[in-house]
Scaffold this active site. Structure first.
Site, PDB file in Angstrom:
ATOM      1  CG  ASP A 139      -2.212   0.752   1.355  1.00  0.00           C
ATOM      2  OD1 ASP A 139      -2.364   1.474  -0.125  1.00  0.00           O
ATOM      3  OD2 ASP A 139      -2.710   1.329   2.083  1.00  0.00           O
ATOM      4  CE1 TYR A 141      -0.418   8.619   4.340  1.00  0.00           C
ATOM      5  CE2 TYR A 141       1.737   9.457   4.132  1.00  0.00           C
ATOM      6  CZ  TYR A 141       0.526   9.383   4.770  1.00  0.00           C
ATOM      7  OH  TYR A 141       0.183  10.347   5.911  1.00  0.00           O
ATOM      8  NE  ARG A 155       4.808  14.790  10.681  1.00  0.00           N
ATOM      9  CZ  ARG A 155       4.208  13.730  10.467  1.00  0.00           C
ATOM     10  NH1 ARG A 155       3.869  12.656  11.360  1.00  0.00           N
ATOM     11  NH2 ARG A 155       3.611  13.484   9.251  1.00  0.00           N
ATOM     12  NE  ARG A 249      -7.747   6.505   9.538  1.00  0.00           N
ATOM     13  CZ  ARG A 249      -7.065   6.228   8.661  1.00  0.00           C
ATOM     14  NH1 ARG A 249      -5.867   6.204   8.714  1.00  0.00           N
ATOM     15  NH2 ARG A 249      -7.600   6.672   7.389  1.00  0.00           N
ATOM     16  CE1 TYR A 256       1.804   7.666  14.563  1.00  0.00           C
ATOM     17  CE2 TYR A 256       3.379   7.744  12.471  1.00  0.00           C
ATOM     18  CZ  TYR A 256       2.631   8.452  13.860  1.00  0.00           C
ATOM     19  OH  TYR A 256       2.963   9.707  13.850  1.00  0.00           O
ATOM     20  CB  THR A 269      -7.319  -4.842   2.528  1.00  0.00           C
ATOM     21  OG1 THR A 269      -6.490  -4.563   3.622  1.00  0.00           O
ATOM     22  CG2 THR A 269      -7.329  -3.786   1.292  1.00  0.00           C
ATOM     23  CB  THR A 372      -6.074   8.031   1.412  1.00  0.00           C
ATOM     24  OG1 THR A 372      -6.020   6.690   2.389  1.00  0.00           O
ATOM     25  CG2 THR A 372      -7.515   8.493   1.621  1.00  0.00           C
ATOM     26  CD  GLU A 386      -7.422  12.958   3.703  1.00  0.00           C
ATOM     27  OE1 GLU A 386      -7.171  13.955   3.112  1.00  0.00           O
ATOM     28  OE2 GLU A 386      -7.422  11.979   3.522  1.00  0.00           O
TER      29      GLU A 386
END
Ligand code: CA
Length: 439
Positions: A139, A141, A155, A249, A256, A269, A372, A386
């Site tokens: 996957d 990003y 951040r 999440r 992570y 998935t 995504t 998001e």
């Protein structure tokens, strides 16, 4: 080498299968995506091609002589459809895939003399199956909008990592838990540690999310130690499908660092049942993402004129949500967002070339997903993290309900299609999943 527009994309072509000519169908004769299906009472899974509301049984049609005059390559490709997966077909070459596409089209086109030899199964009578034996799943990003939006949540001053504009960022996903659209999505349990708690706990995820993604399958692979040059990468992609990278999440936030996502992603998935071939998408090829002034250009191995000209795909995407209350009231699914694959910072070809650039071998049927797909506008954010800014701004649904993240019973539906002036609209079908409670 790239895949060009040819007579198989002629928008004026129609099929004797009436459903293929209905305006707005995902599966006109210009599409011809591959999948695997089963019929009631039949043991075997079979390779099929979608046409309107029907499925061409490829092997049965071949046996009946539907591809008779099509030549050696088409015959080889049809023979590769004899098993329960698309892998043997994917392991052939673009020239084989193309020959089978032409043979299928010749048999399905309006007025074809081969009509009586085509074996069709109504989609309504078929159960779709996972079309590919997926050896590896990676996957990426690759939406800079997604990476920036998500980065800002964690951040605010420095949302993008310094490598982002140089490397198509990715991680190794879990192939064993890639499932077909429609498979229930059991809420995962996992270790979480919200900022408000002193110690971690093991609980059902409270922040279950989806990710709208576009996947693509390696066709002809590469040997260990060999890398795929950028200008050959597109020709080694067999086709594209919709992907939902379900994400927990809260689990992700705790696990992570430092090695990236793990159990927050690997519980399931979903992929859509139909793989739209790279060739079918040829009319919708567009230039690669135009980088902002001042952004670095890719290193030479990730850059080529062909990629700049035709590396992108103009593919429209939508996400709909149906809650249990909406379902009970007979209401229509709510459109959560729209997107377009063209907003990806890196092309599929660049992802594949980067993946193999260290000599890592890609095998026929390996799945890569884009990450995504989010665009520049608020409507084009491709996940709830998001859309709701990690739950701070819940989505208001028309029936008065709100969602920060997914609740049990919620159904997610991803759809995608390509259309433009001078080409026939083609679709990628649906990728759905209903959230069911944790054990
Ligand atoms: Ca993802």
């Amino acid at each position: 080498m790239t895949v060009h527009v040819n007579e198989t994309h002629d928008p004026s072509l129609e099929s004797w299968v009436a459903g293929a000519n209905v305006a707005g169908t995902d599966f006109p004769i210009q599409n011809l995506p591959f999948g695997v299906f089963k019929t009631a009472g039949a043991e075997a899974e079979r390779v099929g091609v979608a046409i309107g509301d029907q499925i061409v049984d490829v092997l049965a049609s071949r046996d009946a002589g539907a591809f008779e005059p099509a030549g050696d390559e088409a015959a080889t490709a049809a023979q590769a459809c004899a098993g329960p997966t698309l892998n043997p077909l994917m392991a052939l070459t673009p020239s084989h895939w193309s020959a089978l596409r032409r043979a299928l089209q010749a048999a399905l086109v309006d007025g074809s003399e081969l009509r009586d030899k085509v074996v069709l199964v109504p989609m309504a009578d078929a159960e779709m199956c996972l079309p590919v034996d997926i050896g590896d799943y990676t996957d990426f990003y690759c939406s800079i909008y997604h990476a920036t939006n998500v980065g800002k949540l964690f951040r605010p001053d420095n949302p993008l990592m310094p490598n982002y504009k140089h490397i198509p960022i990715g991680y190794h996903g879990r192939a064993s838990s890639v499932v077909l659209s429609g498979t229930p999505v059991k809420r995962p349990k996992g270790q979480v540690k919200p900022p408000t708690e002193d110690a971690p706990s093991f609980v059902p995820s409270r922040l279950l999310d989806y990710e709208l993604e576009v996947g693509f399958f390696a066709g002809t692979g590469n040997e260990l130690g060999e890398s795929v040059p950028l200008d050959e990468s597109d020709a080694r992609i067999f086709g594209f499908c919709l992907v939902n990278d379900w994400s927990a999440r809260d689990v992700q936030g705790w696990e992570y660092q430092p090695l990236g996502p793990f159990l927050a992603k690997s519980f399931i998935t979903s992929i859509a049942p139909w793989v739209v071939t790279n060739e079918a998408l040829a009319p919708f090829r567009i230039p690669a993402f135009e980088r902002a002034e001042g952004d670095p250009q890719p290193l030479p191995h990730l850059d080529s004129e062909q990629n700049r000209k035709l590396g992108g795909v103009d593919m429209q995407l939508e996400v709909h949500l149906l809650t249990p209350k909406m379902r009970e009231a007979g209401e229509q699914p709510f459109k959560l967002s729209t997107g377009n694959f063209k907003h990806m910072y890196w092309t599929a070809g660049q992802m594949m070339t980067h993946h193999s650039s260290n000599g890592c071998n890609l095998r026929p049927g390996d799945l890569m997903a884009s990450g995504t797909v989010s665009g520049p506008t608020p409507e084009s954010r491709g996940c709830l993290l998001e859309i709701t800014r990690r739950g701070a701004e819940p989505v208001d649904l028309p029936n008065g309900e709100q969602r920060k993240f997914l609740q049990d019973g919620d159904e997610l539906m991803l759809s995608g299609w390509c259309e433009k002036e001078g080409a026939k609209r083609i679709g990628l079908g649906l990728c759905t999943g209903v959230v069911v409670p944790a054990e």
